[in-house]
Design a protein around this motif. Structure first.
Motif, PDB file in Angstrom:
ATOM      1  N   ILE A   1       9.120  -0.500  -0.445  1.00 35.22           N
ATOM      2  CA  ILE A   1       8.186   0.095  -1.413  1.00 35.22           C
ATOM      3  C   ILE A   1       8.026  -0.837  -2.607  1.00 35.22           C
ATOM      4  CG2 ILE A   1       7.889   1.980  -3.067  1.00 35.22           C
ATOM      5  CD1 ILE A   1       9.204   3.819  -0.910  1.00 35.22           C
ATOM      6  N   VAL A   2       9.133  -1.361  -3.128  1.00 33.20           N
ATOM      7  CA  VAL A   2       9.084  -2.297  -4.260  1.00 33.20           C
ATOM      8  C   VAL A   2       8.194  -3.488  -3.917  1.00 33.20           C
ATOM      9  CG1 VAL A   2      10.438  -3.946  -5.608  1.00 33.20           C
ATOM     10  CG2 VAL A   2      11.306  -1.628  -5.260  1.00 33.20           C
ATOM     11  N   ALA A   3       8.334  -4.028  -2.720  1.00 29.57           N
ATOM     12  CA  ALA A   3       7.576  -5.208  -2.301  1.00 29.57           C
ATOM     13  C   ALA A   3       6.124  -4.898  -1.974  1.00 29.57           C
ATOM     14  CB  ALA A   3       8.252  -5.842  -1.084  1.00 29.57           C
ATOM     15  N   GLY A   4       5.786  -3.628  -1.886  1.00 24.33           N
ATOM     16  CA  GLY A   4       4.421  -3.251  -1.513  1.00 24.33           C
ATOM     17  C   GLY A   4       4.197  -3.224  -0.016  1.00 24.33           C
ATOM     18  N   ASP A   5       5.269  -3.312   0.748  1.00 27.89           N
ATOM     19  CA  ASP A   5       5.170  -3.307   2.205  1.00 27.89           C
ATOM     20  C   ASP A   5       5.231  -1.906   2.799  1.00 27.89           C
ATOM     21  OD1 ASP A   5       5.048  -6.059   2.096  1.00 27.89           O
ATOM     22  OD2 ASP A   5       7.205  -6.323   2.450  1.00 27.89           O
ATOM     23  N   ALA A   6       5.477  -0.908   1.969  1.00 34.23           N
ATOM     24  CA  ALA A   6       5.495   0.485   2.406  1.00 34.23           C
ATOM     25  C   ALA A   6       4.768   1.312   1.355  1.00 34.23           C
ATOM     26  CB  ALA A   6       6.926   0.985   2.579  1.00 34.23           C
ATOM     27  N   ALA A   7       4.079   2.320   1.810  1.00 31.12           N
ATOM     28  CA  ALA A   7       3.288   3.152   0.906  1.00 31.12           C
ATOM     29  C   ALA A   7       4.167   4.106   0.112  1.00 31.12           C
ATOM     30  CB  ALA A   7       2.265   3.953   1.707  1.00 31.12           C
ATOM     31  N   ALA A   8       3.772   4.337  -1.119  1.00 34.53           N
ATOM     32  CA  ALA A   8       4.432   5.326  -1.971  1.00 34.53           C
ATOM     33  C   ALA A   8       3.454   5.706  -3.070  1.00 34.53           C
ATOM     34  CB  ALA A   8       5.713   4.772  -2.577  1.00 34.53           C
TER      35      ALA A   8
END
Length: 135
Positions: free
Chosen positions: A10-17
């Protein structure tokens, strides 16, 4: 970043949140399995399982972000209060990335954060207090 860590992704932007705060060292996003509407996780961007083993600035930024998110939650959702909690060690659960829960509280929510209470005798309190102060 740890590839096997959901929060790092999530921090890296590789997972949605659903992000509600994004600072230099901290992000906050809505919990995907909320206890109440607005249940938010405040997370250091640096991976680590123990918040209090991180540098002081990161730890302070996490708790400043908790205050920022609490203000936003109060304004948007008008809860009757909030519960804030952080757990360390083996009780953390399934995510081994430090995080603080901010849970807005509403009348008749099903949240239970009860603590079984005992009584601290004066002598025991003085003895333990002295030991803690010495450290």
């Amino acid at each position: 970043m740890h590839d096997d860590c959901d929060f790092c992704r999530i921090v890296a932007g590789d997972a949605a949140a659903a992000r509600v705060h994004d600072g230099d060292r901290v992000i906050a996003f809505l919990d995907r399995r909320p206890a109440t509407t607005g249940h938010t996780l405040v997370v250091p961007k640096q991976h680590g399982s123990e918040l209090f083993e991180m540098d002081d600035r990161t730890t302070a930024d996490v708790f400043r972000a908790v205050g920022t998110v609490k203000t936003a939650v109060d304004h948007v959702l008008d809860p009757i209060g909030v519960s804030v909690f952080y757990t360390t060690g083996s009780l953390v659960g399934t995510v081994e990335h430090a995080h603080v829960h901010l849970v807005p509280r509403f009348e008749d929510d099903d949240v239970t954060l009860s603590l079984l209470r005992d009584r601290l005798e004066d002598e025991d309190g003085e003895r333990l207090g002295s030991r803690l102060r010495d450290v």
